[in-house]
Motif scaffolding. Structure first.
Motif, mmCIF file in Angstrom:
data_model
loop_
_atom_site.group_PDB
_atom_site.id
_atom_site.type_symbol
_atom_site.label_atom_id
_atom_site.label_comp_id
_atom_site.label_asym_id
_atom_site.label_seq_id
_atom_site.Cartn_x
_atom_site.Cartn_y
_atom_site.Cartn_z
ATOM 1 N N VAL A 207 0.825 -1.210 0.000
ATOM 2 C CA VAL A 207 0.000 0.000 0.000
ATOM 3 C C VAL A 207 0.863 1.266 0.000
ATOM 4 O O VAL A 207 0.398 2.326 0.390
ATOM 5 N N GLU A 208 2.107 1.153 -0.497
ATOM 6 C CA GLU A 208 2.965 2.341 -0.391
ATOM 7 C C GLU A 208 2.399 3.540 -1.129
ATOM 8 O O GLU A 208 2.587 4.681 -0.705
ATOM 9 N N ASP A 209 1.635 3.293 -2.223
ATOM 10 C CA ASP A 209 1.075 4.446 -2.947
ATOM 11 C C ASP A 209 -0.245 4.930 -2.325
ATOM 12 O O ASP A 209 -0.813 5.921 -2.756
ATOM 13 N N ARG A 210 -0.730 4.200 -1.331
ATOM 14 C CA ARG A 210 -1.993 4.596 -0.659
ATOM 15 C C ARG A 210 -1.730 5.240 0.713
ATOM 16 O O ARG A 210 -2.648 5.692 1.368
ATOM 17 N N VAL A 211 -0.486 5.186 1.122
ATOM 18 C CA VAL A 211 -0.137 5.749 2.439
ATOM 19 C C VAL A 211 0.706 7.004 2.207
ATOM 20 O O VAL A 211 1.716 6.957 1.515
ATOM 21 N N THR A 212 0.258 8.133 2.782
ATOM 22 C CA THR A 212 1.012 9.384 2.635
ATOM 23 C C THR A 212 1.582 9.788 3.989
ATOM 24 O O THR A 212 0.834 9.988 4.945
ATOM 25 N N PHE A 213 2.904 9.863 4.038
ATOM 26 C CA PHE A 213 3.557 10.383 5.250
ATOM 27 C C PHE A 213 3.742 11.883 5.043
ATOM 28 O O PHE A 213 4.392 12.302 4.087
ATOM 29 N N THR A 214 3.135 12.676 5.916
ATOM 30 C CA THR A 214 3.179 14.127 5.680
ATOM 31 C C THR A 214 4.331 14.809 6.409
ATOM 32 O O THR A 214 4.683 15.921 6.078
ATOM 33 N N GLY A 215 4.883 14.175 7.451
ATOM 34 C CA GLY A 215 5.786 14.891 8.366
ATOM 35 C C GLY A 215 4.938 15.563 9.437
ATOM 36 O O GLY A 215 3.713 15.371 9.493
ATOM 37 N N SER A 216 5.593 16.369 10.269
ATOM 38 C CA SER A 216 4.840 16.983 11.371
ATOM 39 C C SER A 216 4.029 18.167 10.845
ATOM 40 O O SER A 216 4.349 18.734 9.803
ATOM 41 N N ARG A 217 2.983 18.501 11.566
ATOM 42 C CA ARG A 217 2.158 19.654 11.202
ATOM 43 C C ARG A 217 1.936 20.516 12.431
ATOM 44 O O ARG A 217 1.829 20.007 13.552
ATOM 45 N N GLU A 218 1.880 21.828 12.193
ATOM 46 C CA GLU A 218 1.649 22.736 13.321
ATOM 47 C C GLU A 218 0.245 22.526 13.868
ATOM 48 O O GLU A 218 -0.671 22.150 13.143
ATOM 49 N N ARG A 219 0.126 22.843 15.143
ATOM 50 C CA ARG A 219 -1.156 22.625 15.827
ATOM 51 C C ARG A 219 -2.314 23.309 15.137
ATOM 52 O O ARG A 219 -3.409 22.770 15.042
ATOM 53 N N ALA A 220 -2.041 24.502 14.613
ATOM 54 C CA ALA A 220 -3.112 25.279 13.971
ATOM 55 C C ALA A 220 -3.697 24.536 12.764
ATOM 56 O O ALA A 220 -4.819 24.814 12.348
ATOM 57 N N HIS A 221 -2.949 23.602 12.184
ATOM 58 C CA HIS A 221 -3.449 22.893 10.996
ATOM 59 C C HIS A 221 -4.104 21.558 11.317
ATOM 60 O O HIS A 221 -4.667 20.915 10.437
ATOM 61 N N LEU A 222 -4.043 21.159 12.585
ATOM 62 C CA LEU A 222 -4.543 19.812 12.899
ATOM 63 C C LEU A 222 -6.050 19.718 12.704
ATOM 64 O O LEU A 222 -6.571 18.674 12.313
ATOM 65 N N ARG A 223 -6.744 20.834 12.949
ATOM 66 C CA ARG A 223 -8.200 20.810 12.781
ATOM 67 C C ARG A 223 -8.567 20.372 11.356
ATOM 68 O O ARG A 223 -9.508 19.604 11.162
ATOM 69 N N ASP A 224 -7.829 20.869 10.361
ATOM 70 C CA ASP A 224 -8.105 20.477 8.978
ATOM 71 C C ASP A 224 -7.913 18.972 8.791
ATOM 72 O O ASP A 224 -8.717 18.311 8.127
ATOM 73 N N TYR A 225 -6.854 18.441 9.378
ATOM 74 C CA TYR A 225 -6.601 17.009 9.207
ATOM 75 C C TYR A 225 -7.695 16.170 9.873
ATOM 76 O O TYR A 225 -8.232 15.238 9.267
ATOM 77 N N TYR A 226 -8.023 16.517 11.123
ATOM 78 C CA TYR A 226 -9.058 15.741 11.813
ATOM 79 C C TYR A 226 -10.384 15.828 11.044
ATOM 80 O O TYR A 226 -11.119 14.851 10.935
ATOM 81 N N SER A 227 -10.693 17.037 10.529
ATOM 82 C CA SER A 227 -11.986 17.228 9.861
ATOM 83 C C SER A 227 -12.025 16.532 8.509
ATOM 84 O O SER A 227 -13.084 16.113 8.048
ATOM 85 N N ALA A 228 -10.874 16.430 7.872
ATOM 86 C CA ALA A 228 -10.834 15.835 6.531
ATOM 87 C C ALA A 228 -11.006 14.316 6.574
ATOM 88 O O ALA A 228 -11.381 13.697 5.575
ATOM 89 N N ALA A 229 -10.763 13.716 7.739
ATOM 90 C CA ALA A 229 -10.715 12.246 7.800
ATOM 91 C C ALA A 229 -12.109 11.634 7.938
ATOM 92 O O ALA A 229 -12.986 12.197 8.594
ATOM 93 N N ASP A 230 -12.292 10.468 7.327
ATOM 94 C CA ASP A 230 -13.532 9.699 7.540
ATOM 95 C C ASP A 230 -13.428 8.901 8.831
ATOM 96 O O ASP A 230 -14.420 8.701 9.526
ATOM 97 N N VAL A 231 -12.224 8.432 9.104
ATOM 98 C CA VAL A 231 -11.997 7.670 10.345
ATOM 99 C C VAL A 231 -10.627 8.067 10.890
ATOM 100 O O VAL A 231 -9.665 8.251 10.124
ATOM 101 N N PHE A 232 -10.554 8.220 12.206
ATOM 102 C CA PHE A 232 -9.263 8.482 12.850
ATOM 103 C C PHE A 232 -8.833 7.194 13.545
ATOM 104 O O PHE A 232 -9.625 6.581 14.264
#
Ligand SMILES: O=C(CO)[C@@H](O)[C@H](O)[C@H](O)[C@H](O)COP(=O)(O)O
Ligand SMILES: [Zn+2]
Length: 653
Positions: free
Chosen positions: A284-309
């Protein structure tokens, strides 16, 4: 309103603002501090100074200061290396409290901060509450050899469990571990969870969030977010994801957010290389994206974008990220461990699976991914659950209630503070402060003054042995100390049967003092007597809290001019007396009464040591002390330690 000190030796609240390496404890300390301040308390957060640019005291947000404690080098150190620095940490806090006043309560975070709090409680009597955040015995069970903390941790944690006024468990599992592994008293455990901040985390439309992140709005997105350490079970999340998507044949993406740098760099985050390999193994290497770290201010976008955490660590004392995902309306697939099994309600706000079990994980993830309507319902239920039970504001309120209870208990166990009127007294602030300040000053003096006290006694003994005498003076309270000191040595202190020692207080002759002050001036009232009595080889002991009294300075100058050794008990900056003293004893305080209280201890110790040394080898029966005037024999004429002569009175035996 209470004055609270939060202690967090390695996790600074400042790192919670966009820091890449902020773990749960940083967030906890930051949020608890802010929300306690919003409830009207004043909060100081003590954390180790781990960068050179950090100021010692920093006003962070209204009502909260961050105090950077100088303990060890001003750079980031692994927390496994911090235990030896906790003594310095404690000493700094004690002197900070001596300067700025006591706290009503200390709230320690993590076991090493707990050690600081427990030592301060012993020294100063301030109550403390502890949140462990992680327990050594639990960690050892799960990490075995990989656990780099010393075994001392267990004994220290056991001590903290015994001595803390309250132990904050973060979830029922934490509470059970404290009881089962540490034998904690259930009456002193309170369960207060962690929280999230609704101002920080609230749902953003899934589509909007994906567009903001540059993701395909139509792809199914699974999110894994957090620190990249092995025990977080990110490899299990990848394997589970691979099984679920293979089974369903749906185009989904797993975002893995975290690491030590904003770009996914295996050189900086070694775990990343291993995880990439797992993704490749699973196809699944092409289905898994490693983004690196993200600032706290951007985490809301990530949590909201996900169907499942997904959050499937091997163990987790609490786990703040699942709460944050739930606060963005995202269902959580969590491991049935620690706090996660408490925050996530299986089948209602998400699903729970056993840890380290990619098959079970894959199966439950498949069910969730196949049923968007169910996910939607779960997301709503998750949002309601966290808003009701897990806000930081609510957490701070519960903690404030715990502090209030502890405060009441402390008052109850100090019956001496009960007022005669029958009201239950609040501890008197002035009394508390004075005790606290004295204890802190004594603690510092204990390590700083010991060599000088011993040297002072040695100098006095040497003076007596060469036939010299000691002249002693001071003003006000120090005049009383001077007479007190003379009385102990001319008379006797602890050891009966020794001869009187020649010590003259220059404050005692009221006729001389008043005549000279009246006719000439007070400034050289002691200097005049030093000139009259002082002989080379004698010793002048001056006592002054400031070191600036003109008559003290003049007496020391007169002494030096005559070859009289100068010894000075001082305080504050030591004033001019500091440089005039052959041997200064500077009490580390600027508070006059506290300095005097330490002076009297030093004087008593000097008496004890002098008496001990003088008496060693001296026959038990010696003549009693003679009146001061008679003792004024020229130096050298009467050796102090001489053959015994008989005494008619013998009152000192
Ligand atoms: O006892 C006290 C204060 O506690 C006072 O009598 C105090 O000794 C007097 O103010 C002295 O004049 C202070 O002089 P010094 O200690 O600065 O040489
Ligand atoms: Zn006084």
């Amino acid at each position: 309103m209470k004055r609270i000190a939060l202690i967090s030796e390695h996790a600074s609240p400042l790192a919670s603002l966009g820091g890449t390496d902020a773990g749960g404890q940083n967030v906890y300390v930051a949020q608890v501090a802010r929300h306690l301040a919003e409830l009207g308390h004043t909060v100081d957060v003590f954390t180790r100074r781990d960068a050179a640019h950090l100021p010692q005291v920093m006003n962070w947000v209204p009502g909260v200061r961050v105090i950077h404690v100088p303990a060890g080098p001003a750079r980031v150190l692994p927390k496994e290396d911090l235990l030896p620095l906790m003594g310095d940490f404690t000493r700094f806090m004690a002197s900070f409290m001596a300067r700025e006043g006591q706290y009503d309560l200390l709230h320690a975070n993590f076991w090493m901060s707990g050690l600081v709090a427990a030592d301060l409680k012993r020294q100063l009597g301030v109550p403390f509450v502890i949140t462990f955040h992680a327990l050594g015995k639990v960690r050892r069970l799960h990490q075995g050899e990989a656990d780099g903390f010393p075994d001392d941790r267990f004994a220290i944690e056991e001590r903290l469990v015994r001595e803390a006024d309250r132990i904050v468990a973060e979830c029922p599992q934490d509470e059970a571990d404290l009881r089962d592994l540490y034998d904690a008293d259930p009456a002193r455990i309170v369960t207060v969870p962690c929280g999230f901040d609704p101002a920080e985390f609230t749902p953003r439309g899934r589509r909007e969030a994906r567009i903001r992140l540059g993701l395909d709005p139509d792809e199914t997105v699974v999110l894994q977010l957090g620190r990249m350490v092995r025990r977080k079970g990110v490899d299990d999340a990848i394997r589970g994801f691979a099984r679920a998507t293979r089974q369903l044949g749906i185009p989904a993406r797993l975002l893995v957010v975290g690491g030590n740098s904003p770009d996914p760099d295996p050189a900086l985050t070694p775990e990343l290389g291993r995880l990439r390999e797992v993704a490749r193994e699973e196809g699944v290497e092409d289905r898994v994206t490693f983004t690196g770290s993200r600032e706290r201010a951007h985490l809301r976008d990530y949590y909201s974008a996900a169907d499942v955490f997904i959050s499937t660590p091997w163990y987790e004392p609490f786990g703040i990220t699942p709460l944050e995902a739930m606060a963005c309306g995202t269902p959580v697939l969590g491991a049935q461990v620690g706090g996660i099994q408490y925050t996530v309600v299986d089948g209602v706000t998400g699903a729970l699976v056993p840890p380290r079990n990619p098959d079970a994980l894959g199966e439950r993830l498949g069910e969730l991914l196949a049923d968007p309507a169910r996910r939607e319902r779960m997301g709503q239920a998750a949002l309601e659950r966290v808003r009701t039970h897990f806000t930081w504001e609510g957490v701070a309120r519960q903690l404030a209630e715990v502090y209030r209870e502890v405060g009441e208990e402390v008052e109850r166990v100090i019956p001496a503070l009960a007022l005669h009127s029958g009201h239950r007294a609040a501890p008197d602030a002035a009394v508390e402060r004075a005790f606290g300040n004295l204890i802190a000053t004594l603690t510092r003096a204990r390590s700083e003054l010991q060599p000088q006290i011993v040297a002072a006694a040695g100098a006095i003994v040497a003076c007596f042995e060469r036939g010299g005498k000691v002249l002693v003076c001071g003003n006000g309270g120090s005049a009383a100390d001077a007479q007190h000191f003379a009385a102990e040595l001319v008379g006797r202190f602890l050891i009966p049967g020794r001869r009187g020692l020649p010590v003259i207080s220059l404050t005692a002759d009221s006729a001389m003092l008043t005549a000279w002050s009246n006719d000439i001036g007070f400034g050289d009232v002691f200097a005049r007597q030093v000139e009259a009595f002082g002989q080379p080889g004698d010793l002048l002991l001056t006592i002054s809290t400031s070191g600036r009294s003109p008559n003290i300075v003049a007496a020391m100058e007169a002494a030096r001019a005559r070859g009289v050794t100068t010894l000075a008990l001082l305080g504050g900056s030591g004033g001019d007396a500091l440089v005039l003293a052959d041997l200064p004893l500077l009490v580390p305080s600027t508070d006059t009464p506290r300095i005097q209280e330490v002076h009297i201890l030093a004087l008593h110790l000097i008496c004890e040591l002098v008496e001990e040394q003088i008496s060693a080898g001296v026959p038990a029966h010696l003549p009693t002390a003679l009146p001061a005037s008679v003792r004024l024999t020229p130096p050298g004429s009467t050796p102090l330690i001489s053959a015994p002569t008989s005494s008619a009175q013998g009152v000192n035996v």
